[in-house]
Design an enzyme around this catalytic site. Structure first.
Site, PDB file in Angstrom:
ATOM      1  N   SER A 271      38.711  37.272  37.112  1.00  0.00           N
ATOM      2  CA  SER A 271      38.768  37.819  36.089  1.00  0.00           C
ATOM      3  C   SER A 271      39.756  36.787  34.806  1.00  0.00           C
ATOM      4  O   SER A 271      38.920  37.690  33.592  1.00  0.00           O
ATOM      5  CB  SER A 271      38.483  39.399  36.435  1.00  0.00           C
TER       6      SER A 271
ATOM      7  N   LYS B  73      37.154  35.829  32.207  1.00  0.00           N
ATOM      8  CA  LYS B  73      36.740  36.404  30.823  1.00  0.00           C
ATOM      9  C   LYS B  73      37.124  36.306  29.908  1.00  0.00           C
ATOM     10  O   LYS B  73      36.406  36.288  28.508  1.00  0.00           O
ATOM     11  CB  LYS B  73      36.218  37.905  31.158  1.00  0.00           C
TER      12      LYS B  73
ATOM     13  N   SER C 183      35.839  44.719  32.573  1.00  0.00           N
ATOM     14  CA  SER C 183      35.634  43.477  33.340  1.00  0.00           C
ATOM     15  C   SER C 183      34.323  43.272  33.959  1.00  0.00           C
ATOM     16  O   SER C 183      34.279  43.271  35.111  1.00  0.00           O
ATOM     17  CB  SER C 183      37.095  43.583  34.178  1.00  0.00           C
TER      18      SER C 183
END
Length: 553
Positions: free
Chosen positions: A217, A220, A394
């Site tokens: 993640s 991102k 997230s």
């Protein structure tokens, strides 16, 4: 005796009232929301306060009793001890009560004060009357530079290390500190790391800096920078309803807003209920009470299902969705999703139209023609606000939507492949170190994604660049250790409030990238990537200990 009102107070009274009105509701909510943090801080600070009080009590009592002139020349340490005691308690309470940041990644106190003082700045988190122009259109989001000036900072600067200290740390202290911590067996077979002084851009530590690993993640961060660069922090995503000429076909056109909500309390996001209400008004004004309802999802192309398949972490990616297709009242985290988000949103819209007196057919798919007349629109908050929500929580749904928005702005197809290519192109245009980087989605759920620690820290440094205030949401959206988002329950015994970082977790993969303030007040950017870990809990703990250690430099 009557005391005349002072002129300064007369001139400032209306402004003071406005400030009080803006801040008062927040204080009530903060008092409830921050009780756990205040209790935790008090447990940590209480024993120290007790010891200082016992040590200084007799002397402070003497200060109070003594009427003699000698009391005017008491030693500085006595005043300092008393002031420090009170100041420490006050600071702990104020820092906690002031936030440190709200759920959207922005300091609550900063936003309220800027609004009360009628100064532009920061992310426009609101959706009230002050968020639209005289024509009824959404106002652009103010720049990050404005809010810093509005809060008393004449210039937007980042503190660096004292003269000569940076070189010493880069060669000795950081390496000696990190090598044993990064050598933990909990971090798997491969680990890379980079630490950079944000103010100077100089690297203080690097190990495997250009080795590309699965970022999970932390991808991102790249998606956020690319989207803000391509679209601008002020950009808003619009959902509209159109009426086909000569017919009674009403088309709900998906614009790709991942934050569109059907809930009664829209909480500042675009409301499907509001869209239905305004549509009903437009139809009623035309004498129309019954329509054929269609919905248009042609903005996106390619498969709507991520390569991981049906998964609670991500709905099918559609330009028309309400509440991310969630099947409960949650706003973040994994949960069962509806099988067809667009059809689900259209059915809810039909229900809201019915509540407003408009009968509809069962919704079906269609494409709005270029001749269709717009009946109503709703727009998201500025992109900067959406980016903050994505990073703090997230949010995979937002990440994939922003990848597609970036693709559209870059002239590419709004698909998984198009979004990945657009992110790569935007970051390359920014002159970032792209060696080894490979994107396959915007969320980081694809295990074929590859990023380097060098690129991740470069992204954070770019976001901190005073000449690029439009990227500031990348930093303000990072979860705050011990307080917000995916770091809420981490760092409770470590660098709470000092570390801000994006986490990344897949099976066998644990990553962490963000910023930390060291004890000299210098802002450092760091990125730690690991692979082949066997225990996510132990890996997270090891990464948190490493980031916490940086705060102690």
């Amino acid at each position: 005796m009557v005391v005349p009102e002072l002129r300064p107070w007369q001139s400032a009274k209306s402004r003071v009232r406005k400030i009080a009105g803006a801040v008062r509701p927040r204080l009530a909510r903060l008092a409830t929301a921050t009780k756990p943090q205040i209790a935790r801080l008090w447990r940590a600070v209480g024993p120290r306060l007790a010891r200082v009080t016992r040590a200084t009590g007799p002397r402070l009592a003497t200060l109070v009793r003594s009427p003699r002139p000698r009391s005017r020349t008491l030693r500085t340490w006595q005043y300092t001890a008393g002031a420090a005691t009170a100041g420490l308690a006050l600071a702990a309470g104020v820092v906690t009560a002031a936030g440190p940041w709200d759920a959207d990644g922005q300091r609550t106190a900063e936003r309220d004060r800027a609004a009360a003082l009628e100064r532009t700045g920061g992310t426009d988190h609101g959706s009230g009357a002050d968020s639209v122009t005289a024509d009824g259109e959404p106002s652009p989001a103010p720049s990050a530079g404005s809010v810093l000036t509005g809060l008393g900072s004449a210039t937007n600067t980042v503190k660096s290390a004292p003269a000569g200290k940076s070189a010493g740390i880069s060669g000795t202290a950081v390496r000696d500190l990190l090598v044993p911590l990064l050598g933990s067996s909990a971090l798997g077979s491969t680990r890379t790391a980079v630490v950079v002084d944000v103010a100077t851009g100089s690297r203080l530590y690097g190990s495997g800096a250009d080795t590309a690993l699965t970022p999970a993640s932390t991808t991102k961060i790249a998606t956020a920078v690319a989207a803000l660069s391509a679209l601008g922090a002020d950009h808003r995503i619009t959902t509209r309803v159109a009426l086909e000429p000569g017919t009674r076909e009403v088309v709900l056109v998906g614009g790709g807003d991942p934050t569109l909500t059907a809930r009664k309390d829209a909480a500042g996001w675009a409301s499907l209920r509001t869209l239905a209400t305004e549509t009903a008004k437009s139809l009623t004004a035309r004498g129309i009470k019954q329509v054929t309802l269609s919905y248009d999802t042609t903005l996106y192309s390619g498969p709507d299902l991520h390569s991981i398949g049906v998964n609670d972490n991500l709905a099918r990616v559609s330009p028309l969705t309400a509440d991310e297709g969630r099947t409960n009242d949650s706003v973040e985290g994994p949960v069962l999703r509806v099988s067809d988000p667009a059809a689900d949103a259209a059915r809810k819209f039909a229900g809201f139209l019915a509540d407003a007196g408009i009968k509809t057919s069962a919704p079906g798919t269609s494409k709005a023609s270029s001749r269709a007349e717009t009946l109503a629109t709703v727009s998201s908050p500025p992109l900067s606000s959406i980016v903050e929500r994505m990073l703090t929580n997230s949010d995979n749904d937002i990440a994939e939507a922003l990848a597609r928005q970036t693709a559209l702005a870059s002239g590419k197809l709004a698909s998984f492949d198009g979004g990945a290519a657009a992110i790569d192109a935007q970051l390359t245009k920014l002159g970032l170190p792209m060696t080894g980087a490979s994107f396959h989605d915007g969320s980081g759920l694809n295990r074929d994604d590859r990023l380097t620690a060098n690129l991740l820290t470069a992204l954070l440094v770019k976001a901190a660049d005073a000449d690029r205030p439009g990227l500031r949401a990348v930093l303000t959206g990072l979860p705050v250790a011990g307080f917000t988002g995916t770091l809420t329950s981490r760092y409770t015994d470590g660098a709470a409030g000092v570390v801000r970082a994006k986490t990344g977790t897949l099976t066998g993969v644990n990553t962490l990238a963000g910023t930390v303030v060291d004890k000299d007040g210098r802002l450092l950017a760091f990125a730690f990537l690991t692979s082949n870990t066997t225990s996510p809990t132990e890996a997270q703990k090891a990464l948190d200990e490493t980031a916490t250690a940086l705060a102690g430099l």
